[in-house]
Design an enzyme around this catalytic site. Structure first.
Site, PDB file in Angstrom:
ATOM      1  N   MET A  30       0.847  -1.199   0.000  1.00  0.00           N
ATOM      2  CA  MET A  30       0.000   0.000   0.000  1.00  0.00           C
ATOM      3  C   MET A  30       0.880   1.244   0.000  1.00  0.00           C
ATOM      4  SD  MET A  30      -3.420  -0.876   2.094  1.00  0.00           S
ATOM      5  CE  MET A  30      -2.786  -0.615   3.724  1.00  0.00           C
ATOM      6  N   GLY A  31       2.149   1.082  -0.358  1.00  0.00           N
ATOM      7  CA  GLY A  31       3.039   2.241  -0.432  1.00  0.00           C
ATOM      8  C   GLY A  31       3.570   2.654   0.923  1.00  0.00           C
ATOM      9  N   HIS A  34       9.003   1.100   3.363  1.00  0.00           N
ATOM     10  CA  HIS A  34      10.063   1.124   4.378  1.00  0.00           C
ATOM     11  C   HIS A  34      10.935  -0.117   4.187  1.00  0.00           C
ATOM     12  CE1 HIS A  34       7.546  -1.867   6.328  1.00  0.00           C
ATOM     13  NE2 HIS A  34       6.561  -0.988   6.474  1.00  0.00           N
ATOM     14  N   HIS A  37       9.228  -3.504   3.394  1.00  0.00           N
ATOM     15  CA  HIS A  37       8.874  -3.681   1.977  1.00  0.00           C
ATOM     16  C   HIS A  37      10.140  -3.935   1.152  1.00  0.00           C
ATOM     17  CE1 HIS A  37       5.605  -0.765   3.354  1.00  0.00           C
ATOM     18  NE2 HIS A  37       4.903  -1.806   2.954  1.00  0.00           N
ATOM     19  N   LEU A 184       8.714  -2.906  11.751  1.00  0.00           N
ATOM     20  CA  LEU A 184       8.480  -1.777  10.842  1.00  0.00           C
ATOM     21  C   LEU A 184       7.056  -1.849  10.311  1.00  0.00           C
ATOM     22  CD1 LEU A 184      11.739  -1.541   8.719  1.00  0.00           C
ATOM     23  CD2 LEU A 184      11.125  -0.320  10.780  1.00  0.00           C
TER      24      LEU A 184
HETATM   25  P1  AMP Z   1       1.508  -3.024   3.410  1.00  0.00           P
HETATM   26  O1  AMP Z   1       2.059  -1.959   2.545  1.00  0.00           O
HETATM   27  O2  AMP Z   1       1.489  -2.676   4.868  1.00  0.00           O
HETATM   28  O3  AMP Z   1       0.191  -3.570   2.910  1.00  0.00           O
HETATM   29  O4  AMP Z   1       2.521  -4.237   3.320  1.00  0.00           O
HETATM   30  C1  AMP Z   1       2.912  -4.761   2.083  1.00  0.00           C
HETATM   31  C2  AMP Z   1       3.714  -6.007   2.329  1.00  0.00           C
HETATM   32  O5  AMP Z   1       4.868  -5.684   3.107  1.00  0.00           O
HETATM   33  C3  AMP Z   1       2.932  -7.071   3.113  1.00  0.00           C
HETATM   34  O6  AMP Z   1       3.211  -8.349   2.562  1.00  0.00           O
HETATM   35  C4  AMP Z   1       3.480  -6.938   4.497  1.00  0.00           C
HETATM   36  O7  AMP Z   1       3.417  -8.130   5.242  1.00  0.00           O
HETATM   37  C5  AMP Z   1       4.931  -6.565   4.211  1.00  0.00           C
HETATM   38  N1  AMP Z   1       5.533  -5.916   5.365  1.00  0.00           N
HETATM   39  C6  AMP Z   1       5.019  -4.873   6.071  1.00  0.00           C
HETATM   40  N2  AMP Z   1       5.823  -4.602   7.127  1.00  0.00           N
HETATM   41  C7  AMP Z   1       6.836  -5.501   7.091  1.00  0.00           C
HETATM   42  C8  AMP Z   1       7.981  -5.749   7.903  1.00  0.00           C
HETATM   43  N3  AMP Z   1       8.223  -5.008   8.993  1.00  0.00           N
HETATM   44  N4  AMP Z   1       8.802  -6.754   7.575  1.00  0.00           N
HETATM   45  C9  AMP Z   1       8.561  -7.511   6.468  1.00  0.00           C
HETATM   46  N5  AMP Z   1       7.507  -7.328   5.650  1.00  0.00           N
HETATM   47  C10 AMP Z   1       6.647  -6.338   5.964  1.00  0.00           C
END
Ligand code: AMP
Length: 294
Positions: A30-31, A34, A37, A184
């Protein structure tokens, strides 16, 4: 690096890559990218010929009272990050293109979507499964990379892929943490300095629980109460130990499990988890083999 805005253009680009014999990795996000990602993007870039990072704040997974409007959007810098990590394309469709007039079709992953985050966010996994299915259809990747940080999400997507015959490999990678243990998350930027300090009890509680598991504790209730007491300053949504595939609560730890927590720190809801699997005991040699060696 290419920025792709429509499903048709995405599909066309993907066809061209396939025609050129290339493997495609997809990292759905979702952008507000960090280092968590980045770890997924790096893993995909290392393995695949081309990596697509989708950036889409998915309205279908937010309830009306949640933070859809205020969710951090940092598209320009996200594109810079993807490019610097070697991503080939950013796929960023508009919400209007994804959910057009009279949109009516949703994917539900029964049972797995109901507990944990599904308890307090009943709309959530239906939105996640639906958008990921749509991304899979447009990108047509060989593999898709997810973070274990959202452990229930990874389990839901894995089951959806299996049940609906997507033929895409799901790669789930470990949670990236700050030096002090905080997982994160794009939502960490909502935290004030004092809330951030308070949030540290989440990872502290999980690490202490891991120590208990490694020391041989198998009673889920005892571990859960320890975690709850370490997190007592937060507004706990859930602390639970579930079967790693089925997402159903367990009383004793006998197979692979996930210890998952969600809690509010001020107005910010954070989630975190650890996975644990019993070490397989060495298979004893058959009786005859043992006696013949004796
Ligand atoms: P999001 O942008 O929050 O929807 O996350 C996108 C992807 O990044 C998802 O598969 C999350 O599980 C992964 N993600 C988010 N935070 C972390 C993290 N701290 N460590 C590893 N993967 C992450």
């Amino acid at each position: 690096m290419k920025v792709i805005r429509s499903q048709a253009e995405m599909r066309q680009w993907s066809r061209e890559q396939r025609a050129a014999g290339k493997t495609i990795g997809l990292v759905p996000t979702m952008g507000a990218l960090h280092a968590g990602h980045a770890s997924l993007i790096e893993a995909s870039v290392a393995r695949e010929d081309v990596t697509v990072v989708s950036i889409f704040v998915n309205p279908a997974q937010f309830a009306p009272h949640e933070d859809y409007d205020t969710y951090p959007r940092t598209f320009e810098s996200d594109c810079g990050i993807v490019e610097s990590l070697g991503g080939a394309a950013v796929y960023a469709p508009t919400a209007k293109a994804m959910y057009g007039r009279n949109y009516a079709t949703y994917v539900e992953v029964e049972r797995l979507q109901e507990g944990l985050c599904g308890g307090s966010r009943p709309h959530f996994f239906r939105g996640v499964a639906t958008v990921v299915a749509k991304l899979f259809n447009s990108v047509d990747p060989d593999r898709a990379y997810f973070g274990q940080k959202d452990g229930q999400q990874a389990a839901v997507i894995r089951r959806m892929v299996r049940d609906l015959d997507f033929g895409i490999e799901i790669v789930a990678l470990p949670t990236v943490r700050e030096k002090d243990g905080l997982a994160l998350s794009s939502r960490n930027q909502y935290l004030s300095p004092s809330e951030r300090t308070r949030a540290l009890c989440i990872s502290r509680a999980l690490f202490a629980a891991r120590d208990m598991l490694e020391a041989g504790e198998r009673d889920a209730g005892r571990i859960v109460s320890e975690v709850k007491s370490t997190m007592e300053d937060l507004e706990i949504d859930y602390v639970t130990i579930v079967d790693a595939d089925e997402m159903t609560p367990v009383e004793r730890i006998e197979g692979p499990i996930m210890l998952a927590v969600a809690a509010k720190v001020g107005n910010t809801r954070l989630i975190d988890n650890i996975q644990f699997a019993l070490q397989k005991a060495a298979t004893p040699a058959p009786e005859s083999a043992r006696s013949s060696r004796a």
